[in-house]
Design a protein around this motif. Structure first.
Motif, PDB file in Angstrom:
ATOM      1  N   MET A   1      -3.265  13.588   1.950  1.00 49.50           N
ATOM      2  CA  MET A   1      -2.990  12.162   1.798  1.00 49.50           C
ATOM      3  C   MET A   1      -3.950  11.471   0.820  1.00 49.50           C
ATOM      4  O   MET A   1      -3.972  10.240   0.749  1.00 49.50           O
ATOM      5  CB  MET A   1      -3.042  11.429   3.141  1.00 49.50           C
ATOM      6  N   LEU A   2      -4.733  12.224   0.047  1.00 49.74           N
ATOM      7  CA  LEU A   2      -5.681  11.599  -0.869  1.00 49.74           C
ATOM      8  C   LEU A   2      -4.955  10.733  -1.902  1.00 49.74           C
ATOM      9  O   LEU A   2      -5.350   9.592  -2.149  1.00 49.74           O
ATOM     10  CB  LEU A   2      -6.525  12.668  -1.563  1.00 49.74           C
ATOM     11  N   ALA A   3      -3.892  11.285  -2.513  1.00 48.83           N
ATOM     12  CA  ALA A   3      -3.156  10.526  -3.523  1.00 48.83           C
ATOM     13  C   ALA A   3      -2.536   9.266  -2.917  1.00 48.83           C
ATOM     14  O   ALA A   3      -2.527   8.201  -3.542  1.00 48.83           O
ATOM     15  CB  ALA A   3      -2.070  11.404  -4.147  1.00 48.83           C
ATOM     16  N   PHE A   4      -2.039   9.378  -1.684  1.00 51.89           N
ATOM     17  CA  PHE A   4      -1.437   8.221  -1.024  1.00 51.89           C
ATOM     18  C   PHE A   4      -2.478   7.128  -0.801  1.00 51.89           C
ATOM     19  O   PHE A   4      -2.245   5.952  -1.095  1.00 51.89           O
ATOM     20  CB  PHE A   4      -0.830   8.643   0.315  1.00 51.89           C
ATOM     21  N   TYR A   5      -3.647   7.519  -0.275  1.00 46.13           N
ATOM     22  CA  TYR A   5      -4.697   6.536  -0.028  1.00 46.13           C
ATOM     23  C   TYR A   5      -5.192   5.903  -1.333  1.00 46.13           C
ATOM     24  O   TYR A   5      -5.461   4.698  -1.398  1.00 46.13           O
ATOM     25  CB  TYR A   5      -5.874   7.184   0.705  1.00 46.13           C
ATOM     26  N   ALA A   6      -5.325   6.712  -2.372  1.00 49.57           N
ATOM     27  CA  ALA A   6      -5.762   6.182  -3.668  1.00 49.57           C
ATOM     28  C   ALA A   6      -4.762   5.152  -4.193  1.00 49.57           C
ATOM     29  O   ALA A   6      -5.149   4.100  -4.723  1.00 49.57           O
ATOM     30  CB  ALA A   6      -5.943   7.313  -4.672  1.00 49.57           C
ATOM     31  N   GLY A   7      -3.469   5.451  -4.053  1.00 47.35           N
ATOM     32  CA  GLY A   7      -2.455   4.505  -4.482  1.00 47.35           C
ATOM     33  C   GLY A   7      -2.468   3.225  -3.673  1.00 47.35           C
ATOM     34  O   GLY A   7      -2.319   2.126  -4.225  1.00 47.35           O
ATOM     35  N   MET A   8      -2.658   3.344  -2.364  1.00 45.88           N
ATOM     36  CA  MET A   8      -2.685   2.166  -1.510  1.00 45.88           C
ATOM     37  C   MET A   8      -3.888   1.280  -1.814  1.00 45.88           C
ATOM     38  O   MET A   8      -3.775   0.050  -1.850  1.00 45.88           O
ATOM     39  CB  MET A   8      -2.707   2.582  -0.046  1.00 45.88           C
ATOM     40  N   VAL A   9      -5.049   1.884  -2.053  1.00 47.29           N
ATOM     41  CA  VAL A   9      -6.242   1.101  -2.393  1.00 47.29           C
ATOM     42  C   VAL A   9      -6.021   0.349  -3.704  1.00 47.29           C
ATOM     43  O   VAL A   9      -6.443  -0.805  -3.853  1.00 47.29           O
ATOM     44  CB  VAL A   9      -7.484   2.013  -2.486  1.00 47.29           C
ATOM     45  N   GLY A  10      -5.323   0.990  -4.649  1.00 44.53           N
ATOM     46  CA  GLY A  10      -5.053   0.340  -5.921  1.00 44.53           C
ATOM     47  C   GLY A  10      -4.072  -0.811  -5.829  1.00 44.53           C
ATOM     48  O   GLY A  10      -4.123  -1.746  -6.629  1.00 44.53           O
ATOM     49  N   SER A  11      -3.182  -0.783  -4.839  1.00 46.62           N
ATOM     50  CA  SER A  11      -2.141  -1.802  -4.761  1.00 46.62           C
ATOM     51  C   SER A  11      -2.349  -2.829  -3.658  1.00 46.62           C
ATOM     52  O   SER A  11      -1.662  -3.852  -3.645  1.00 46.62           O
ATOM     53  CB  SER A  11      -0.778  -1.131  -4.555  1.00 46.62           C
ATOM     54  N   ILE A  12      -3.292  -2.600  -2.741  1.00 48.01           N
ATOM     55  CA  ILE A  12      -3.433  -3.489  -1.589  1.00 48.01           C
ATOM     56  C   ILE A  12      -3.821  -4.897  -2.010  1.00 48.01           C
ATOM     57  O   ILE A  12      -3.395  -5.885  -1.396  1.00 48.01           O
ATOM     58  CB  ILE A  12      -4.466  -2.916  -0.577  1.00 48.01           C
ATOM     59  N   THR A  13      -4.617  -5.024  -3.084  1.00 42.68           N
ATOM     60  CA  THR A  13      -4.970  -6.358  -3.564  1.00 42.68           C
ATOM     61  C   THR A  13      -3.738  -7.096  -4.071  1.00 42.68           C
ATOM     62  O   THR A  13      -3.655  -8.323  -3.976  1.00 42.68           O
ATOM     63  CB  THR A  13      -6.009  -6.285  -4.693  1.00 42.68           C
ATOM     64  N   GLY A  14      -2.767  -6.333  -4.605  1.00 43.79           N
ATOM     65  CA  GLY A  14      -1.547  -6.969  -5.086  1.00 43.79           C
ATOM     66  C   GLY A  14      -0.750  -7.618  -3.977  1.00 43.79           C
ATOM     67  O   GLY A  14      -0.150  -8.687  -4.166  1.00 43.79           O
ATOM     68  N   PHE A  15      -0.731  -6.997  -2.792  1.00 41.96           N
ATOM     69  CA  PHE A  15       0.015  -7.575  -1.673  1.00 41.96           C
ATOM     70  C   PHE A  15      -0.572  -8.921  -1.267  1.00 41.96           C
ATOM     71  O   PHE A  15       0.154  -9.914  -1.119  1.00 41.96           O
ATOM     72  CB  PHE A  15       0.003  -6.610  -0.478  1.00 41.96           C
ATOM     73  N   SER A  16      -1.897  -8.981  -1.067  1.00 40.20           N
ATOM     74  CA  SER A  16      -2.505 -10.248  -0.673  1.00 40.20           C
ATOM     75  C   SER A  16      -2.442 -11.269  -1.809  1.00 40.20           C
ATOM     76  O   SER A  16      -2.282 -12.472  -1.573  1.00 40.20           O
ATOM     77  CB  SER A  16      -3.953 -10.028  -0.220  1.00 40.20           C
ATOM     78  N   ASN A  17      -2.545 -10.795  -3.059  1.00 39.60           N
ATOM     79  CA  ASN A  17      -2.408 -11.662  -4.222  1.00 39.60           C
ATOM     80  C   ASN A  17      -1.031 -12.310  -4.246  1.00 39.60           C
ATOM     81  O   ASN A  17      -0.897 -13.524  -4.458  1.00 39.60           O
ATOM     82  CB  ASN A  17      -2.634 -10.816  -5.483  1.00 39.60           C
ATOM     83  N   MET A  18      -0.004 -11.510  -4.011  1.00 42.20           N
ATOM     84  CA  MET A  18       1.376 -12.002  -4.037  1.00 42.20           C
ATOM     85  C   MET A  18       1.600 -13.067  -2.971  1.00 42.20           C
ATOM     86  O   MET A  18       2.298 -14.063  -3.190  1.00 42.20           O
ATOM     87  CB  MET A  18       2.330 -10.829  -3.831  1.00 42.20           C
TER      88      MET A  18
END
Length: 411
Positions: free
Chosen positions: A249-266
């Motif tokens: 799940m390393l790639a999944f976690y890396a992707g989520m960390v990269g996009s999580i700011t976008g969710f709260s930003n939106m």
């Protein structure tokens, strides 16, 4: 529905489709280069960096030119020029046979790009001034939503249909966004009045805008925001690997960390936009810069991936009030008839931050840890907040003063 709200709805979907299409290629760009024959590790890393940056280099140079033409011939024309042009270029990337072809097309794409700044300029010209914060915040949420989902869709589609077909899909999304704008977006533009104004070179336009002290300050704010935030972004996957290890799940976690700011930003962008309409965009910008500086500190102290998720989500809340508020303020202080040129100079500052941030961050990472980079980012954001106070907040008229604090309505 009022005309400006129709424009906002259509441009929201346009921004979403453009950003989703443009970011779909990010997860597999190095893999596509391998398919094109670049296999040596150092050459692959070099080509990936050059091709990724190529778009920002030409965008930085040409955005002011398109902004000047938009003020003379209309923002919608520039919106469609960019949208349909990028649709063609992105489709052609699927036919590339070598890295040079891809680099050339990325350079061309940056040259003709400008859909998002043209949409911002068009929205600023049609939305009521008292609703500007809400309009800019909502428009920003569309672009952020696209940038969140684009890499996710791109990674999934790369597994299902291969790399080349994603470029064709991206071209189709850009074409769809342009068609929606062509059919539904309305602009009231007096081309005769614009044609009667004397032609102005880019240097003359910048000299005139520079005479309004708030505008150069806002361009500097945009550059520093992008520079400070993107300096740590390419290193986040390595930080996730350090926290999580090399297990599943390393790639999944890396992707989520990269996009999580976008969710709260939106989520936060429209809400902060409404608040800026009530208490003033200058105050929201200063508050969000201080908040983003504070939110950057916990990232240097986290011990596991879930703590990093929480810290990045908290950061995204304040990011939602930065660029939309800058766009609102640019509209506030820009003389009538120069909106597109003013936004284009800001877009160049943004492209410069996007280009230099990752390069400088990668270079500095050889001498400091990523935790220290988070702290450096916090310091830059705090310095930015002080700059906003001195250049914008301190210039606001005090209560009871008769001054409006705005630029004149015409040049």
């Amino acid at each position: 529905m009022p005309g400006w709200k129709t424009n906002l709805t259509v441009l929201w979907f346009g921004q979403f489709l453009v950003m989703a299409g443009m970011t779909m290629i990010v997860p597999f760009l190095p893999l596509y280069l391998q398919e094109l024959g670049v296999t040596e590790p150092h050459a692959l890393a070099t080509w990936s960096g050059i091709i990724f940056a190529g778009n920002f280099v030409t965008s930085f140079v040409f955005q002011p030119l398109w902004g000047g033409l938009a003020d003379r011939y209309g923002r919608k024309v520039m919106l469609l020029r960019s949208g349909f042009g990028m649709a063609v270029v992105m489709t052609l990337m699927g036919f590339a046979t070598g890295p040079w072809h891809l680099l050339l097309l990325r350079l061309v794409n940056g040259t003709i790009s400008g859909f998002i700044p043209a949409g911002v300029a068009l929205m600023s010209a049609t939305a009521p001034r008292e609703r500007m914060g809400f309009a800019m915040g909502t428009l920003q949420s569309g672009a952020v939503a696209g940038s969140i989902l684009g890499p996710l869709f791109g990674g999934l589609l790369a597994e299902w249909i291969g790399y080349r077909y994603i470029f064709y899909i991206t071209g189709g999304l850009l074409f769809l966004a342009s068609m929606l704008a062509a059919l539904l977006v309305k602009e009231t533009f007096d081309s005769k009045a614009a044609a009667q104004k004397p032609k102005q070179s880019m240097s003359a336009a910048f000299k005139q805008l520079r005479g309004i002290p708030q505008l150069p300050s806002l361009y500097a704010v945009t550059f520093l925001i992008q520079f400070s935030l993107l300096s740590v972004l390419p290193l986040l996957p390595l930080f996730v690997q350090k926290l999580h290890g090399t297990g599943e799940m390393l790639a999944f976690y890396a992707g989520m960390v990269g996009s999580i700011t976008g969710f709260s930003n939106m989520i936060a962008s429209p809400l902060l936009g409404r608040l800026s309409d009530r208490i003033g965009p200058e105050r929201i910008l200063a508050i969000c810069l201080i908040g983003a500086a504070i939110a950057s500190v916990p990232q240097a102290l986290v011990q596991n991936v879930w703590q990093l998720f929480a810290a990045r989500f908290f950061l995204g809340i304040f990011l939602g009030g930065l660029l939309p508020t800058v766009n609102s303020l640019i509209r506030k202080y820009t003389p009538g008839g120069m909106e597109s040129r003013s936004y284009s100079f800001n877009s160049s500052a943004l492209s410069l931050g996007n280009m230099l941030g990752p390069v400088v961050g990668g270079f500095v990472s050889g001498y400091v840890t990523i935790q220290q980079l988070f702290l450096i980012s916090a310091v830059l954001l705090f310095v930015n907040a002080v700059w906003v106070y001195k250049s914008l907040l301190s210039r606001l008229p005090r209560k009871g003063s008769s001054g409006s604090g705005e630029a004149p309505a015409s040049p």
